[in-house]
Design an enzyme around this catalytic site. Structure first.
Site, PDB file in Angstrom:
ATOM      1  N   ASP A 433      12.404 -26.141   4.449  1.00 14.49           N
ATOM      2  CA  ASP A 433      12.622 -26.194   3.170  1.00 14.49           C
ATOM      3  C   ASP A 433      13.631 -25.190   2.831  1.00 14.49           C
ATOM      4  O   ASP A 433      13.612 -23.927   3.184  1.00 14.49           O
ATOM      5  CB  ASP A 433      11.471 -26.001   2.181  1.00 14.49           C
ATOM      6  N   ASP A 477      12.930 -36.336   2.446  1.00 16.44           N
ATOM      7  CA  ASP A 477      12.606 -36.729   1.131  1.00 16.44           C
ATOM      8  C   ASP A 477      13.783 -35.825   0.194  1.00 16.44           C
ATOM      9  O   ASP A 477      13.393 -34.508  -0.129  1.00 16.44           O
ATOM     10  CB  ASP A 477      11.208 -36.299   0.947  1.00 16.44           C
ATOM     11  N   CYS A 534      12.377 -39.798  -5.201  1.00 19.33           N
ATOM     12  CA  CYS A 534      11.487 -40.177  -6.177  1.00 19.33           C
ATOM     13  C   CYS A 534      12.293 -40.545  -7.229  1.00 19.33           C
ATOM     14  O   CYS A 534      12.040 -39.998  -8.570  1.00 19.33           O
ATOM     15  CB  CYS A 534      10.372 -38.979  -6.411  1.00 19.33           C
TER      16      CYS A 534
END
Length: 679
Positions: A433, A477, A534
């Site tokens: 990350d 993602d 998303c």
């Protein structure tokens, strides 16, 4: 003395016999009671004598029944006077010995009058209004007669009874006709009749559906026309009226809702319902403006989301963003099973059920009497609070045990721990990350859920081909605008602009190319890459996937393995994408009751050498390019370009390229002398 003789009752006294006989002569009634009650009984029942004289035959039958009934009652009662029913012949003797009073007041027929006086028969007689009715049925039911008394009252058959009997006979005959020989034929006939009825029903349903589809709009128009006679007709505001509404603070919410509904109806059948002189774009602009005002979106985002759907479905999408999605949890199979976890949580007062057949680890929580994020099972790592849409990319990637996997944007760790559970704590997962502050929650969840094959790192995803590569599978993602999770973060409604979408799509294109380059194409079990967001916008989803297919020819799209979800767009508002983009999957809150999501799965192959046919095509293109250059040079010569002046700029460009490569360029003097010699 024998045993039976001991218990035998002794002989009664003479006084008891006298009282018994006197009472028997009085018709089984006491004389003293009759002196007081008989005149009143006669006055009371005088109105009933006429009716009972008319019904003498029936009363005679009732007399016998009533006498037997009284005998039965007395036997069952077991009164103190045990010798009351010794002999019934006493009742037929002379009644004058025990009677007191005027006998002329009695009726000539003592039996009829006696039946009137007796209590049980008075209950069976009806009032004066029902003189023709004979209360014989109750007595028949309680009397002990032969079977002749139980015969039906309707002895003479009528037409209905004869027809029913004939029908019964016919049915009996039909039943008798069924034999082993014709049984198969009859069953086939019944099956054929049932099939014909089913076909008729199906045809009726289809016809009704077609009629409904054809006549629905006409019915709606007629209904609305009738309603509009009472209400004010719908008027689309002009630009001036809109400005006036804005200056006054905007219209009321009820007015906005009604106007949105009317605009949707008009746009559904524009030619029939539109106001004359108004265009479709005017209705669309008004509807977009009303949606933005009603739901609180900025104008740019409202239009971008509105154009993704048909008009009616767009309203459903905006409405679904106003309600929260169901709370879901993912079972950590490293520590427990879903059945055991569900039973434990139910015992703690949690109402839940499985999410669906597409996942075997998800549970949907409806209500809970305890905090679902602070139970002992949660702290022990038996489950993870995770949205249902976050299961999808991991299911599509399907990591296998003993593989080398990369999660490029892993915080807070829901997808990483899910992959660790699927790999059964084997192999290696690199959880990366870019935000170092978010790695704290990532590390905490990894430790809580007992994942032992995870390595946490913090790099920019665009550096990963240089940092490390050779992964069997990669999950990206990507960071996105969050237009699919507006129900969780309502700030997206107002803080996203066109510049944000441009920057995000550029970042996503960079990340997807770096992820593809980090895949090991020679992997025996893997070589797969999943891209998910998303978001529901095309620029962040299909646009990025199509860009990757163009930039990396060794990559192709494959089926995601998800059994539900809508196909991705192959064309959108004039933009044409690769035909294989329909293998991607879209998920919407108003359709699937989960956050808006996009999933695409790639298969990375080895970069193959250029075939001979392609080389020949390249040669042909180079020849054509040379001819084009020759023509351009001739044109430039005719125009009159100065080569000496251009040479200076060309040399400068060469020197810059050499410095960029770390080489020392030649000194400028030689270049200047070469130019002077050419002159």
């Amino acid at each position: 003395m024998g045993r039976r003789a001991k218990n035998k009752q002794g002989a009664p006294d003479a006084s008891e016999l006298e009282t018994l006989i006197s009472s028997k002569k009085l018709g089984k009634r006491k004389a003293h009671d009759e002196e007081n009650e008989r005149p009143a009984k006669k006055a009371k029942d005088s109105s009933l004598k006429k009716t009972q004289k008319k019904d003498k035959p029936a009363k005679k039958g009732e007399k016998k029944l009533a006498s037997s009934k009284s005998h039965k009652k007395k036997k069952d009662a077991g009164s103190e006077d045990g010798w009351e029913d010794v002999d019934d012949d006493y009742a037929g003797g002379s009644d004058e010995e025990g009677l007191i009073g005027n006998l002329d007041d009695l009726d000539d027929e003592f039996g009829d009058d006696d039946e009137i006086i007796r209590g049980p028969v008075q209950e069976l007689t009806f009032s004066d209004d029902d003189e023709d009715e004979i209360p014989s049925k109750p007595s028949k039911l309680k009397s002990k007669k032969s079977k002749q008394a139980d015969r039906p009252t309707k002895i003479i058959p009528t037409g209905s009874s004869s027809s029913s009997s004939s029908d019964d006979e016919h049915e009996d005959e039909d039943d008798d006709r069924i034999t082993m020989a014709n049984m198969e034929a009859k069953s086939r006939a019944l099956d054929a009749a049932a099939a014909e009825e089913a076909e008729l029903d199906a045809e009726e349903l289809r016809a009704a559906a077609n009629e409904d589809a054809d006549d629905f709009d006409m019915d709606v128009d007629s209904d609305d026309g009738q309603g509009d006679e009472d209400e004010e007709p719908f008027h689309l505001p002009t630009a001036e009226e809109r400005e006036q509404e804005k200056s006054t603070g905007g219209p009321d919410l009820q007015v906005l809702q009604r106007r949105m509904r009317k605009c949707v109806r008009v746009l559904g059948k524009f030619r029939k319902r539109a106001e004359p002189g108004r265009s479709r774009s005017e209705y669309t602009e008004q509807l977009i403006a009303d949606i933005g005002n009603y739901y609180g979106y900025n104008e740019y985002l409202t239009e971008k989301l509105f154009l993704l759907f048909p008009v009616a479905e767009a309203i459903e999408f905006f409405e679904a963003n106003e309600t929260a999605r169901p709370v879901t949890i993912r079972t950590n199979t490293l520590r427990t099973r879903r059945r055991d976890l569900a039973q434990t949580l139910v015992n703690r007062g949690v109402n839940l059920e499985p999410i669906g057949k597409w996942t075997n680890v998800g549970l949907q929580v409806f209500e809970s009497s305890v905090p679902i994020g602070a139970t002992p099972e949660y702290l022990a790592g038996h489950y993870m609070l995770q949205a249902a849409s976050s299961f999808l990319p991991v299911i599509a990637l399907s990591p296998q045990p003993n593989e080398r996997v990369l999660d490029m944007a892993s915080a807070p760790g829901g997808k990483t721990t899910h992959m660790a559970a699927l790999m059964q704590n084997t192999g290696v997962i690199f959880a990366n990350d870019a935000n170092k502050a978010r790695t704290k929650s990532l590390t905490a969840n990894i430790h809580r859920l007992g994942c032992k094959n995870v390595v946490v790192c913090s790099y920019d995803g665009r550096e990963f081909p240089k940092v490390m590569g050779g992964f069997d599978r990669i999950l990206l993602d990507a960071p996105c605008s969050g237009t699919g999770v507006i129900s969780k973060d309502s700030s997206v409604k107002v803080n996203k602009s066109e510049r944000d979408f441009t920057l995000l799509s550029h970042l996503q294109k960079q990340l997807i190319l770096c992820a593809i380059d980090s895949i090991n194409p020679d992997s025996k079990t893997g070589g797969y890459f999943v891209y998910s967001t998303c978001s529901v916008t095309v620029e962040e989803n299909e646009g990025v996937v199509d860009y990757a297919l163009k930039k990396r020819p060794n990559v192709k799209l494959v089926d995601t393995g998800l059994s539900f979800g809508r196909e991705g767009f192959t064309q959108y508002r004039g933009k044409m994408f690769h035909p294989s983009v329909n293998l991607t999957r879209r998920f919407y809150p108003h359709v699937h009751n989960m956050d808006g999501f996009f999933v695409a799965k790639f298969k990375v192959d080895r970069r193959s050498k250029v075939p001979a046919a392609q080389k020949e095509a390249e040669v042909d293109t180079s020849v054509t390019a040379e001819t084009v250059n020759a023509t351009t040079t001739t044109i430039s010569e005719s125009v009159g370009f100065d080569d000496a002046e251009d040479q200076k700029y060309i040399e400068g460009g060469k020197r810059r390229r050499l410095r960029a490569k770390g080489l020392r360029p030649e000194p400028r003097k030689e270049a200047s002398t070469a130019v002077s010699m050419k002159e």
